[in-house]
Design a protein around this motif. Structure first.
Motif, PDB file in Angstrom:
ATOM      1  N   PHE A  57       0.821  -1.206   0.000  1.00 38.42           N
ATOM      2  CA  PHE A  57       0.000   0.000   0.000  1.00 38.42           C
ATOM      3  C   PHE A  57       0.860   1.262   0.000  1.00 38.42           C
ATOM      4  O   PHE A  57       0.617   2.198  -0.773  1.00 38.42           O
ATOM      5  N   VAL A  58       1.888   1.300   0.873  1.00 40.61           N
ATOM      6  CA  VAL A  58       2.769   2.463   0.947  1.00 40.61           C
ATOM      7  C   VAL A  58       3.530   2.647  -0.359  1.00 40.61           C
ATOM      8  O   VAL A  58       3.664   3.770  -0.875  1.00 40.61           O
ATOM      9  N   THR A  59       4.050   1.565  -0.901  1.00 35.44           N
ATOM     10  CA  THR A  59       4.794   1.648  -2.165  1.00 35.44           C
ATOM     11  C   THR A  59       3.920   2.225  -3.265  1.00 35.44           C
ATOM     12  O   THR A  59       4.363   3.088  -4.048  1.00 35.44           O
ATOM     13  N   MET A  60       2.685   1.790  -3.344  1.00 36.75           N
ATOM     14  CA  MET A  60       1.765   2.294  -4.358  1.00 36.75           C
ATOM     15  C   MET A  60       1.501   3.787  -4.160  1.00 36.75           C
ATOM     16  O   MET A  60       1.546   4.577  -5.122  1.00 36.75           O
ATOM     17  N   GLN A  61       1.266   4.192  -2.914  1.00 36.32           N
ATOM     18  CA  GLN A  61       0.972   5.599  -2.644  1.00 36.32           C
ATOM     19  C   GLN A  61       2.171   6.499  -2.961  1.00 36.32           C
ATOM     20  O   GLN A  61       2.026   7.557  -3.583  1.00 36.32           O
ATOM     21  N   VAL A  62       3.359   6.093  -2.525  1.00 30.67           N
ATOM     22  CA  VAL A  62       4.551   6.908  -2.730  1.00 30.67           C
ATOM     23  C   VAL A  62       4.860   7.054  -4.222  1.00 30.67           C
ATOM     24  O   VAL A  62       5.176   8.145  -4.701  1.00 30.67           O
ATOM     25  N   THR A  63       4.756   5.969  -4.973  1.00 35.49           N
ATOM     26  CA  THR A  63       5.048   6.029  -6.406  1.00 35.49           C
ATOM     27  C   THR A  63       3.985   6.821  -7.162  1.00 35.49           C
ATOM     28  O   THR A  63       4.282   7.429  -8.198  1.00 35.49           O
ATOM     29  N   GLN A  64       2.762   6.834  -6.660  1.00 34.17           N
ATOM     30  CA  GLN A  64       1.742   7.676  -7.273  1.00 34.17           C
ATOM     31  C   GLN A  64       2.008   9.144  -6.983  1.00 34.17           C
ATOM     32  O   GLN A  64       1.773  10.014  -7.821  1.00 34.17           O
ATOM     33  N   PHE A  65       2.520   9.437  -5.785  1.00 31.18           N
ATOM     34  CA  PHE A  65       2.816  10.816  -5.395  1.00 31.18           C
ATOM     35  C   PHE A  65       3.992  11.370  -6.185  1.00 31.18           C
ATOM     36  O   PHE A  65       4.023  12.539  -6.548  1.00 31.18           O
ATOM     37  N   ASN A  66       4.985  10.533  -6.457  1.00 33.39           N
ATOM     38  CA  ASN A  66       6.113  10.905  -7.305  1.00 33.39           C
ATOM     39  C   ASN A  66       6.306   9.769  -8.303  1.00 33.39           C
ATOM     40  O   ASN A  66       6.989   8.786  -8.024  1.00 33.39           O
ATOM     41  N   SER A  67       5.691   9.917  -9.455  1.00 33.78           N
ATOM     42  CA  SER A  67       5.669   8.829 -10.433  1.00 33.78           C
ATOM     43  C   SER A  67       6.929   8.754 -11.281  1.00 33.78           C
ATOM     44  O   SER A  67       7.121   7.793 -12.019  1.00 33.78           O
ATOM     45  N   TYR A  68       7.787   9.775 -11.182  1.00 31.50           N
ATOM     46  CA  TYR A  68       8.982   9.782 -12.029  1.00 31.50           C
ATOM     47  C   TYR A  68      10.177   9.106 -11.364  1.00 31.50           C
ATOM     48  O   TYR A  68      10.911   8.348 -11.990  1.00 31.50           O
ATOM     49  N   ALA A  69      10.390   9.397 -10.081  1.00 31.76           N
ATOM     50  CA  ALA A  69      11.607   8.926  -9.414  1.00 31.76           C
ATOM     51  C   ALA A  69      11.580   7.420  -9.197  1.00 31.76           C
ATOM     52  O   ALA A  69      10.593   6.877  -8.691  1.00 31.76           O
ATOM     53  N   PRO A  70      12.663   6.719  -9.539  1.00 30.81           N
ATOM     54  CA  PRO A  70      12.754   5.288  -9.220  1.00 30.81           C
ATOM     55  C   PRO A  70      12.720   5.085  -7.710  1.00 30.81           C
ATOM     56  O   PRO A  70      13.151   5.952  -6.947  1.00 30.81           O
ATOM     57  N   LEU A  71      12.209   3.945  -7.272  1.00 30.93           N
ATOM     58  CA  LEU A  71      12.092   3.652  -5.846  1.00 30.93           C
ATOM     59  C   LEU A  71      12.667   2.272  -5.557  1.00 30.93           C
ATOM     60  O   LEU A  71      12.441   1.323  -6.322  1.00 30.93           O
ATOM     61  N   VAL A  72      13.415   2.190  -4.453  1.00 31.70           N
ATOM     62  CA  VAL A  72      13.937   0.909  -4.009  1.00 31.70           C
ATOM     63  C   VAL A  72      13.562   0.712  -2.541  1.00 31.70           C
ATOM     64  O   VAL A  72      13.629   1.661  -1.745  1.00 31.70           O
ATOM     65  N   GLN A  73      13.101  -0.474  -2.174  1.00 24.09           N
ATOM     66  CA  GLN A  73      12.723  -0.787  -0.802  1.00 24.09           C
ATOM     67  C   GLN A  73      13.953  -1.262  -0.032  1.00 24.09           C
ATOM     68  O   GLN A  73      14.721  -2.095  -0.536  1.00 24.09           O
ATOM     69  N   THR A  74      14.146  -0.747   1.190  1.00 25.57           N
ATOM     70  CA  THR A  74      15.353  -1.093   1.944  1.00 25.57           C
ATOM     71  C   THR A  74      15.068  -1.319   3.425  1.00 25.57           C
ATOM     72  O   THR A  74      14.056  -0.866   3.968  1.00 25.57           O
ATOM     73  N   MET A  75      16.016  -1.994   4.049  1.00 22.05           N
ATOM     74  CA  MET A  75      16.125  -2.064   5.501  1.00 22.05           C
ATOM     75  C   MET A  75      17.482  -1.483   5.848  1.00 22.05           C
ATOM     76  O   MET A  75      18.487  -1.787   5.198  1.00 22.05           O
ATOM     77  N   ASN A  76      17.531  -0.609   6.835  1.00 25.89           N
ATOM     78  CA  ASN A  76      18.772   0.073   7.234  1.00 25.89           C
ATOM     79  C   ASN A  76      19.379   0.859   6.085  1.00 25.89           C
ATOM     80  O   ASN A  76      20.595   1.056   6.024  1.00 25.89           O
TER      81      ASN A  76
END
Length: 299
Positions: free
Chosen positions: A170-189
């Motif tokens: 859900f968060v990934t979908m919302q964040v990418t919709q808010f900024n649809s251009y910037a690539p996103l990578v999921q991380t820990m630490n």
């Protein structure tokens, strides 16, 4: 030119962890990293973490935000880094968690060394847990949090281990919709491969007009002037610029003046400050869709 990455993100999002990880990777690749760290208080505890990671050229900007009261100090610290460590290959600038990304970039783009720095873009660390709870923030702080995400060129969605699978999707979908251009990578630490960051934000800049991030949410452009400028004609040109121009600053030689003037523009307001030396005439423009913006001197 030195590759520059501005690390943005809200308080406690994991910017310093990301910084240490990236610095280590740059060192392992055989290149020389350097760091400029910004902190509101008199003591920057995070700088000790970076120093403990190994010998890395480091400057601190304390008692002020890079985006407002610390702008002049930022320029001085950057000049010091460039003068003291000419071997620098990659520069990381970690902003305070309260820094607005547009204003932080404005502080970095000094006309004194604009052609020495290749600003690759803004890497924003997004706190996945805080994103879910962002409604608990005050309206002003929530707006800043969202602005840091909106202006990112690359997003690190951090602390994903604190979410369930459904929450993370859900968060990934919302964040990418808010900024649809910037690539996103999921991380820990905040662990991410720097070569991937480089690849995703690296945009070749035309040599004739130094620009960065073409097609990204926020871009820059440098204009150079070979002859003195007519002030009235220049200000008439400024008034024709679109709202997509957020900031301008530079040193300009005006007709009839012996020395250069510092020119600043923000929110439609123009300011001239006389200098007492001659400085090469260059103007840094920050905004969106700047490709067609050029100045034609008065004949």
């Amino acid at each position: 030119m030195i590759d520059v990455y501005l690390l943005s993100g809200f308080l406690g999002s994991g910017k310093t962890s990301l910084l240490v990880n990236l610095v280590d990777q740059v060192k392992e690749s055989g290149r020389q990293p350097a760091v400029l760290m910004n902190e509101f208080g008199e003591l920057n505890i995070d700088s000790q973490i970076v120093e403990d990671a190994g010998e890395v050229p480091l400057k601190e900007l304390l008692n002020g935000c890079i985006c407002c009261t610390g702008a002049e100090s930022t320029e001085a610290q950057l000049q010091g880094l460039l003068a003291d460590y000419p071997e620098i290959d990659v520069l990381f600038i970690e902003t305070t968690g309260a820094a607005h990304p547009v204003e932080a970039l404005d502080a970095v783009y000094s006309p004194l060394f604009a052609e020495k720095l290749d600003v690759k873009g803004i890497v924003t660390v997004v706190d996945a847990k805080r994103w879910i709870d962002r409604d608990k923030l005050s309206p002003r702080i929530q707006a800043l949090f969202l602005e840091q995400v909106r202006h990112a060129h690359f997003m690190v969605l951090n602390k994903t281990d604190l979410l369930t699978d459904n929450q993370l999707a859900f968060v990934t979908m919302q964040v990418t919709q808010f900024n649809s251009y910037a690539p996103l990578v999921q991380t820990m630490n905040a662990k991410v491969d720097f070569s991937y960051v480089e690849k995703m934000v690296n945009v070749a800049a035309p040599k004739q007009s130094v620009t960065t991030g073409s097609g990204l949410p926020l871009v820059s452009k440098v204009l150079s002037f070979d002859a003195p400028i007519n002030q009235e004609h220049f200000e008439d040109w400024v008034r024709t610029l679109p709202d997509s121009v957020y900031r301008m600053k530079g040193y300009i030689q005006l007709e009839g003046s012996r020395y250069s003037h510092l020119f600043q523009y923000a929110y439609g307001m123009v300011n001239w400050i006389p200098e007492y030396m001659q400085i090469p005439s260059k103007l840094v423009i920050i905004g969106e869709q700047l490709t067609d913006i050029e100045y034609s001197p008065k004949n």
